[in-house]
Design a protein around this motif. Structure first.
Motif, PDB file in Angstrom:
ATOM      1  N   ILE A   1       0.879  -1.102   0.091  1.00 28.78           N
ATOM      2  CA  ILE A   1      -0.043   0.078  -0.106  1.00 28.78           C
ATOM      3  C   ILE A   1       0.900   1.101  -0.003  1.00 28.78           C
ATOM      4  O   ILE A   1       1.669   1.561   0.905  1.00 28.78           O
ATOM      5  N   LEU A   2       0.801   1.992  -1.007  1.00 30.78           N
ATOM      6  CA  LEU A   2       1.611   3.199  -1.106  1.00 30.78           C
ATOM      7  C   LEU A   2       1.092   4.443  -0.348  1.00 30.78           C
ATOM      8  O   LEU A   2      -0.141   4.465  -0.455  1.00 30.78           O
ATOM      9  N   PRO A   3       1.674   5.129   0.525  1.00 35.05           N
ATOM     10  CA  PRO A   3       1.155   6.004   1.057  1.00 35.05           C
ATOM     11  C   PRO A   3       0.657   7.303   0.304  1.00 35.05           C
ATOM     12  O   PRO A   3       1.084   7.507  -0.785  1.00 35.05           O
ATOM     13  N   THR A   4      -0.515   7.907   0.794  1.00 35.51           N
ATOM     14  CA  THR A   4      -0.843   8.970  -0.079  1.00 35.51           C
ATOM     15  C   THR A   4      -0.254  10.347   0.343  1.00 35.51           C
ATOM     16  O   THR A   4       0.202  10.804   1.450  1.00 35.51           O
ATOM     17  N   PRO A   5       0.145  10.846  -0.746  1.00 36.16           N
ATOM     18  CA  PRO A   5       1.291  12.173  -0.688  1.00 36.16           C
ATOM     19  C   PRO A   5       0.713  13.154   0.014  1.00 36.16           C
ATOM     20  O   PRO A   5      -0.657  13.556  -0.350  1.00 36.16           O
ATOM     21  N   PRO A   6       1.138  13.931   0.561  1.00 30.32           N
ATOM     22  CA  PRO A   6       0.487  15.217   1.285  1.00 30.32           C
ATOM     23  C   PRO A   6       0.358  16.204   0.347  1.00 30.32           C
ATOM     24  O   PRO A   6       0.820  16.297  -0.911  1.00 30.32           O
ATOM     25  N   GLU A   7      -0.534  17.385   0.584  1.00 33.02           N
ATOM     26  CA  GLU A   7      -0.841  18.261  -0.374  1.00 33.02           C
ATOM     27  C   GLU A   7       0.180  19.219  -0.391  1.00 33.02           C
ATOM     28  O   GLU A   7       0.752  19.755   0.795  1.00 33.02           O
ATOM     29  N   THR A   8       0.640  19.560  -1.657  1.00 36.05           N
ATOM     30  CA  THR A   8       2.099  20.428  -1.871  1.00 36.05           C
ATOM     31  C   THR A   8       1.769  21.596  -2.556  1.00 36.05           C
ATOM     32  O   THR A   8       2.586  22.434  -2.723  1.00 36.05           O
ATOM     33  N   HIS A   9       0.457  22.103  -2.836  1.00 35.02           N
ATOM     34  CA  HIS A   9       0.017  23.085  -3.509  1.00 35.02           C
ATOM     35  C   HIS A   9       0.860  23.632  -4.578  1.00 35.02           C
ATOM     36  O   HIS A   9       1.554  24.602  -4.738  1.00 35.02           O
ATOM     37  N   GLY A  10       0.928  22.778  -5.616  1.00 35.10           N
ATOM     38  CA  GLY A  10       1.585  22.882  -6.769  1.00 35.10           C
ATOM     39  C   GLY A  10       3.040  22.465  -6.884  1.00 35.10           C
ATOM     40  O   GLY A  10       3.501  22.377  -8.084  1.00 35.10           O
ATOM     41  N   MET A  11       3.658  22.409  -5.710  1.00 33.88           N
ATOM     42  CA  MET A  11       5.050  21.981  -5.653  1.00 33.88           C
ATOM     43  C   MET A  11       5.189  20.182  -5.736  1.00 33.88           C
ATOM     44  O   MET A  11       4.347  19.517  -5.447  1.00 33.88           O
ATOM     45  N   PRO A  12       6.195  19.794  -6.346  1.00 35.03           N
ATOM     46  CA  PRO A  12       6.183  18.304  -6.349  1.00 35.03           C
ATOM     47  C   PRO A  12       6.092  17.625  -5.196  1.00 35.03           C
ATOM     48  O   PRO A  12       6.805  18.050  -4.190  1.00 35.03           O
ATOM     49  N   PRO A  13       5.329  16.459  -4.985  1.00 29.53           N
ATOM     50  CA  PRO A  13       5.432  15.730  -3.797  1.00 29.53           C
ATOM     51  C   PRO A  13       6.611  15.168  -3.584  1.00 29.53           C
ATOM     52  O   PRO A  13       7.610  14.757  -4.358  1.00 29.53           O
ATOM     53  N   PRO A  14       6.818  14.799  -2.138  1.00 24.42           N
ATOM     54  CA  PRO A  14       8.208  14.179  -1.815  1.00 24.42           C
ATOM     55  C   PRO A  14       8.346  12.691  -2.573  1.00 24.42           C
ATOM     56  O   PRO A  14       7.387  11.914  -2.481  1.00 24.42           O
ATOM     57  N   ALA A  15       9.623  12.454  -2.813  1.00 20.86           N
ATOM     58  CA  ALA A  15       9.615  10.884  -3.273  1.00 20.86           C
ATOM     59  C   ALA A  15       9.622   9.918  -2.163  1.00 20.86           C
ATOM     60  O   ALA A  15       9.940  10.048  -0.924  1.00 20.86           O
ATOM     61  N   LEU A  16       8.789   8.628  -2.520  1.00 22.58           N
ATOM     62  CA  LEU A  16       8.622   7.496  -1.584  1.00 22.58           C
ATOM     63  C   LEU A  16       9.767   6.558  -2.043  1.00 22.58           C
ATOM     64  O   LEU A  16      10.564   6.634  -2.820  1.00 22.58           O
ATOM     65  N   PRO A  17      10.114   5.765  -0.654  1.00 23.55           N
ATOM     66  CA  PRO A  17      11.317   4.956  -0.939  1.00 23.55           C
ATOM     67  C   PRO A  17      10.896   3.828  -1.769  1.00 23.55           C
ATOM     68  O   PRO A  17       9.703   3.467  -2.061  1.00 23.55           O
ATOM     69  N   PRO A  18      11.803   2.976  -2.395  1.00 27.48           N
ATOM     70  CA  PRO A  18      11.630   2.366  -3.584  1.00 27.48           C
ATOM     71  C   PRO A  18      10.824   0.917  -2.845  1.00 27.48           C
ATOM     72  O   PRO A  18      10.915   0.737  -1.777  1.00 27.48           O
ATOM     73  N   VAL A  19      10.100   0.434  -3.723  1.00 28.50           N
ATOM     74  CA  VAL A  19       9.168  -0.880  -3.556  1.00 28.50           C
ATOM     75  C   VAL A  19       9.872  -1.880  -4.517  1.00 28.50           C
ATOM     76  O   VAL A  19      10.131  -1.943  -5.599  1.00 28.50           O
ATOM     77  N   ILE A  20      10.030  -3.103  -3.726  1.00 29.04           N
ATOM     78  CA  ILE A  20      10.684  -4.310  -4.456  1.00 29.04           C
ATOM     79  C   ILE A  20       9.625  -5.323  -4.459  1.00 29.04           C
ATOM     80  O   ILE A  20       9.310  -5.936  -3.247  1.00 29.04           O
ATOM     81  N   LEU A  21       9.323  -5.974  -5.550  1.00 30.51           N
ATOM     82  CA  LEU A  21       8.392  -7.258  -5.656  1.00 30.51           C
ATOM     83  C   LEU A  21       9.147  -8.525  -5.845  1.00 30.51           C
ATOM     84  O   LEU A  21       9.998  -8.212  -6.688  1.00 30.51           O
ATOM     85  N   LEU A  22       8.790  -9.486  -4.802  1.00 32.40           N
ATOM     86  CA  LEU A  22       9.509 -10.585  -5.052  1.00 32.40           C
ATOM     87  C   LEU A  22       8.869 -11.847  -5.489  1.00 32.40           C
ATOM     88  O   LEU A  22       7.853 -11.833  -4.889  1.00 32.40           O
ATOM     89  N   CYS A  23       9.223 -12.638  -6.065  1.00 31.44           N
ATOM     90  CA  CYS A  23       8.536 -14.075  -6.432  1.00 31.44           C
ATOM     91  C   CYS A  23      10.027 -14.995  -6.496  1.00 31.44           C
ATOM     92  O   CYS A  23      11.046 -14.950  -7.081  1.00 31.44           O
ATOM     93  N   ASN A  24       9.426 -16.278  -6.180  1.00 33.79           N
ATOM     94  CA  ASN A  24      10.498 -17.502  -5.978  1.00 33.79           C
ATOM     95  C   ASN A  24       9.632 -18.705  -6.269  1.00 33.79           C
ATOM     96  O   ASN A  24       8.565 -19.106  -5.618  1.00 33.79           O
ATOM     97  N   LEU A  25      10.017 -19.481  -7.446  1.00 31.75           N
ATOM     98  CA  LEU A  25       9.499 -20.695  -7.896  1.00 31.75           C
ATOM     99  C   LEU A  25      10.100 -21.772  -7.023  1.00 31.75           C
ATOM    100  O   LEU A  25      11.269 -22.167  -6.904  1.00 31.75           O
ATOM    101  N   THR A  26       9.268 -22.553  -6.014  1.00 34.01           N
ATOM    102  CA  THR A  26      10.167 -23.626  -5.066  1.00 34.01           C
ATOM    103  C   THR A  26       9.742 -24.971  -5.557  1.00 34.01           C
ATOM    104  O   THR A  26      10.379 -25.687  -5.384  1.00 34.01           O
ATOM    105  N   THR A  27       8.540 -24.936  -6.411  1.00 29.77           N
ATOM    106  CA  THR A  27       8.014 -26.434  -6.586  1.00 29.77           C
ATOM    107  C   THR A  27       7.695 -26.412  -7.945  1.00 29.77           C
ATOM    108  O   THR A  27       6.675 -25.632  -8.222  1.00 29.77           O
ATOM    109  N   ALA A  28       8.063 -27.384  -8.923  1.00 24.29           N
ATOM    110  CA  ALA A  28       7.487 -27.436 -10.185  1.00 24.29           C
ATOM    111  C   ALA A  28       7.758 -28.964 -10.724  1.00 24.29           C
ATOM    112  O   ALA A  28       8.603 -29.651 -10.567  1.00 24.29           O
ATOM    113  N   HIS A  29       6.677 -29.295 -11.423  1.00 20.52           N
ATOM    114  CA  HIS A  29       6.774 -30.676 -11.820  1.00 20.52           C
ATOM    115  C   HIS A  29       7.321 -30.822 -13.323  1.00 20.52           C
ATOM    116  O   HIS A  29       7.379 -31.970 -14.003  1.00 20.52           O
TER     117      HIS A  29
END
Length: 401
Positions: free
Chosen positions: A152-180
Motif C-alpha cells: 500500500i503506497l502512502p498518500t502524498p500530502p498536499e503540496t499546493h503545486g509543488m512536486p510531492p516528496p519521493a517515496l522509498p523504493p518498492v521491491i516485488l519478489l517471487c520465488n518458484l519453489t516447486t515445479a513438476h
C-alpha cells in the motif's frame, strides 16, 4: 374425379418434398478443443451446432482411461463448480465452464447434439441419433510460488503545486519453489500487459519500483513458463488512493446542445465514481430523473453527458469523486450555458456602435449649423463699413470749418 385424385397426389408429394428439403441434420459449426490446465484454474468449452429444427445440446463426461463410461453433466454439478449456458436460435450454442479445477476434473468432455424427434427414446441407439465432439482436459498440479505480500503506497500530502516528496523504493519478489516440469523463463506483468525487459531464466525474480507513485499502483504478476506445462503465476497487488490526473476544467455550450465532462484517475483498486452538482451551498448527487444526465464509468475513467442543455438549471459547478478502499479524490468543472441569441451578440454589438455613431454625428451637425449661418451673412459687412465712412465724413467737415 380422376383429375382431383391426381391434384391431391401432387399436393401431398409437394408437401413431403418441402419437408425433406427444409429439414437438415445436425452438424457442428464449432466443437470443443482439448486443453492442459493447472489446479485452481478455470476452463471453458464451446459447442456450436446447426440444423433444422435447431438441435438439442447435451454435455457428457468420462474419467481418464474410462472412455466407455460417460455420465451426463448438469448445471451446478461438482458443488456448483460446473456451469452450462445454452441458447437456441438459428443455431444452438452451449458453453461448459468449470472453476477451481482439481486433478480429478481431468478427462474427456463430450458435446452431443441431435434434432432427431426420437432422440430421447430408450429404444433408440444414441450413437445413431446423436452427433458427438470430444475434448480432452488434462489437469496438472500447480507449481508453488512464494511471493511478496500486497503493498500500500502512502498518500502524498498536499503540496499546493509543488512536486510531492519521493517515496522509498518498492521491491516485488517471487520465488518458484516447486515445479513438476522443467522451468524455462520468468517475466513480470502489470494489469495484464507484459513489462518490458523483465524476462529472466532464474527461479528467483524481482521487480523494483524506484520512485513509486499512484500511477505505479496496479495488479502485478510474476509469470513462469515451462517446457511441457502451462504458465504458472502469482499476483501481487500494489495499492494507492486515487489521484485525478485529467479532467475538463470548463465547458461552454449553447442551450439545447449537449455537454460532456470527464475525469481520469490513477491508483488501484479502480475507483467507484460519483458525480455531484453544487446547488446553493451543498453538493447534490446527480441522478437521471430528468432523463438528460448519463454517467459512463470504466476503471479509471468516468464521463458525464448532459443532453438538451437547460439555461436555467444546468449551468454551475460539477464535481467528480473517485473513491477506493485506500482513499478518495475529487475535482471540479464549470459548465456554462449561453442563450440562443449568443451567436448574435457580436452582430448586435456592431449594430449598437453604428447607431451611437450616427446619433453623435446628428447632434454635432445640429449644434454646428447656427454659427455657420451668422458667419456667412454678407449684408452685415457692408453696413458696418458705411457707418464708419459716415463718421469719417463728419470729421472732415469740422476740419474744413
Amino acid at each position: 374425379m380422376h383429375l382431383n385424385a391426381v391434384l391431391l397426389s401432387v399436393v401431398l408429394f409437394g408437401n413431403l418434398m418441402l419437408q425433406y428439403v427444409s429439414a437438415q441434420n445436425a452438424g457442428f459449426v464449432k466443437s470443443p478443443m482439448s486443453e492442459t490446465k493447472l489446479t485452481g484454474d478455470t476452463f471453458e468449452l464451446y459447442c456450436d451446432v446447426v440444423g433444422n429444427p435447431t438441435p438439442e445440446i447435451q454435455w457428457w463426461y468420462s474419467e481418464v482411461n474410462r472412455a466407455d463410461s460417460f455420465k451426463q453433466l448438469w448445471d451446478g454439478a461438482r458443488k456448483r463448480r460446473v456451469s452450462i449456458n445454452t441458447a437456441y436460435g438459428t443455431n444452438g450454442v452451449s458453453v461448459l465452464g468449470i472453476t477451481q479445477l482439481k486433478l480429478e476434473d481431468a478427462g474427456t468432455y463430450e458435446c452431443r447434439a441431435s434434432n432427431d424427434p426420437k432422440r430421447n427414446e430408450f429404444r433408440q441407439n444414441p450413437a445413431m441419433t446423436w452427433i458427438r465432439a470430444q475434448a480432452t482436459i488434462s489437469v496438472l498440479q500447480k507449481p508453488r510460488i512464494n511471493s511478496s505480500d500486497q503493498v500500500i503506497l502512502p498518500t502524498p500530502p498536499e503540496t499546493h503545486g509543488m512536486p510531492p516528496p519521493a517515496l522509498p523504493p518498492v521491491i516485488l519478489l517471487c520465488n518458484l519453489t516447486t515445479a513438476h516440469n522443467t522451468h524455462r523463463s520468468s517475466f513480470w506483468m502489470k494489469n495484464g500487459e507484459e513489462i518490458d525487459n523483465t524476462r529472466r531464466e532464474t527461479t528467483n525474480t524481482e521487480h523494483k519500483l524506484n520512485k513509486p507513485r499512484a500511477e505505479d499502483a496496479g495488479e502485478y504478476m510474476c509469470v513462469y513458463t515451462f517446457d511441457m506445462a502451462p504458465n504458472a503465476n502469482a499476483t501481487i497487488e500494489v495499492k494507492a488512493a486515487p489521484l485525478i490526473v485529467g479532467h475538463k476544467r470548463s465547458e461552454n455550450k449553447n442551450e439545447g446542445e449537449n455537454a460532456m465532462l470527464y475525469c481520469k484517475s490513477v491508483g488501484y483498486p479502480y475507483p467507484v465514481w460519483v458525480w455531484r452538482k453544487k446547488v446553493a451551498e451543498s453538493w447534490v448527487d446527480i441522478d437521471n430523473s430528468t432523463g438528460r444526465f448519463f454517467i459512463t464509468s470504466r476503471d479509471s475513467y468516468s464521463e458525464l453527458n448532459v443532453i438538451n442543455l437547460d439555461i436555467t438549471t444546468d449551468p454551475g459547478l460539477y464535481m467528480c469523486n473517485a473513491t477506493n478502499t485506500i482513499g478518495h479524490k475529487s475535482s471540479t468543472s464549470i459548465l456554462r450555458v449561453r442563450s440562443h441569441l449568443a451567436p448574435l451578440w457580436p452582430f448586435l454589438g456592431v449594430l449598437a456602435e453604428i447607431l451611437i455613431l450616427v446619433v453623435i454625428i446628428v447632434v454635432y451637425e445640429k449644434r454646428k449649423k447656427p454659427d455657420e449661418v451668422q458667419d456667412d451673412d454678407e449684408p452685415a459687412g457692408p453696413m458696418k463699413n458705411s457707418t464708419n465712412n459716415h463718421k469719417d465724413k463728419k470729421v472732415r467737415q469740422r476740419n474744413t470749418n
